[in-house]
Scaffold this motif. Structure first.
Motif, short mmCIF file in Angstrom:
data_model
loop_
_atom_site.label_atom_id
_atom_site.label_comp_id
_atom_site.label_asym_id
_atom_site.label_seq_id
_atom_site.Cartn_x
_atom_site.Cartn_y
_atom_site.Cartn_z
N ARG A 6 0.82 -1.21 0.00
CA ARG A 6 0.00 0.00 0.00
C ARG A 6 0.85 1.26 0.00
N ASP A 9 0.44 5.89 0.03
CA ASP A 9 -0.41 7.08 0.02
C ASP A 9 -0.12 7.84 -1.26
N LYS A 18 -4.85 9.67 -0.64
CA LYS A 18 -5.67 8.46 -0.49
C LYS A 18 -4.75 7.26 -0.27
N VAL A 19 -5.31 6.22 0.33
CA VAL A 19 -4.52 4.99 0.47
C VAL A 19 -4.84 4.07 -0.71
N TYR A 20 -3.80 3.71 -1.43
CA TYR A 20 -3.98 2.82 -2.59
C TYR A 20 -3.25 1.50 -2.35
N THR A 21 -3.77 0.45 -2.96
CA THR A 21 -3.04 -0.82 -3.01
C THR A 21 -2.50 -0.96 -4.43
N SER A 44 -8.01 2.12 -4.86
CA SER A 44 -8.44 2.58 -3.54
C SER A 44 -9.89 2.17 -3.36
#
Ligand code: BTN
Length: 233
Positions: free
Chosen positions: A192, A194, A198-201, A215
């Motif tokens: 993951r 930022d 936003k937090v993304y994988t 996200s």
């Protein structure tokens, strides 16, 4: 094919700079290697610590590469380095786009610089491999060398010879196969980060070198240069 012509220097500012300066007179595939670099460079204007004992080299490719192929080149060089380390029984991983890591510590960095207006007239590929250094001072927790595993001095010439062999062998391998390996050795998928608050994988890497990030709200594709993957978790 690289390495028909190998220029060996005691010291230079940067092997990438040397090839850029001499690009007109040097033939395709020429390698320059130096025992030390006084201004070794990494990506994003970082300094590449270049004291004696490690391998610092660059090679030049002329007039055949289109901009969209830069990722292919990067993947080919990364997989070649992975294979060189395997030859020493060392398992390593690729941190997209251009780092080779072992247990999260960097053993190799790759710097590709390309020149030309529309398509690429020539590309310079610089590779730094930590071979014999055992004390990285303030970078100790994030750098590692071959000697760490082999426990004895290794000839940098031997490491370069292995790289030349692996790279030349991979030139004959279709990119799909190399890309499979690139993905297999990649350590960023599933991690993951930022991005834009936003937090993304990280879901995947495309064969054009783009990252797919997901996200809760959206899925986006971003390119090689628009992101720094410092803080993966
Ligand atoms: C990176 O990890 O940011 C890339 C580092 C690349 C270092 C190599 S050492 C040989 C060549 N000459 C340079 O000045 N840089 C590359």
């Amino acid at each position: 094919m690289i390495g028909k012509n190998v220029i060996k220097l005691e010291s230079v500012d940067s092997t990438n700079n040397y090839l850029k300066l001499n690009s007109n007179s040097l033939e395709e595939g020429t390698i320059v290697v130096s025992k030390i670099q006084t201004s070794g460079r990494g990506r994003s204007d970082h300094t590449w610590m270049s004291e004696e004992g490690n391998l610092y080299f660059s090679f030049i490719l002329k007039g055949w590469i289109s901009r969209s192929k830069v990722f292919e080149l990067l993947a080919r060089v990364s997989v070649a380095v992975i294979r060189v380390l395997k030859d020493f029984n060392i398992e390593s991983q690729i941190k997209y786009p251009n780092d080779i890591l072992i247990e999260n510590r960097k053993i190799c960095g790759i710097l590709i610089e390309s020149y030309g207006a529309l398509e690429i007239d020539y590309g310079i590929i610089g590779v730094g491999i930590n071979v014999n250094q055992t004390n990285f001072r303030e970078l100790d927790y994030k750098a590692i060398s071959i000697k760490h595993f082999i426990k004895e001095d290794i000839s940098t010439d031997q490491v370069l010879d292995k790289f030349i062999r692996e790279y030349n062998e991979l030139e004959g391998v279709p990119f799909e196969k190399i890309f499979d390996d690139y993905l297999r050795y990649s350590m960023i998928i599933g991690k993951r980060l930022d991005y834009n608050d936003k937090v993304y994988t990280i879901k995947g890497i495309s064969d054009k070198g783009k990252l797919t990030l997901e996200s809760y709200e959206d899925t986006i594709e971003i390119s090689l240069n628009s992101i720094k993957l410092k803080d993966l978790y």
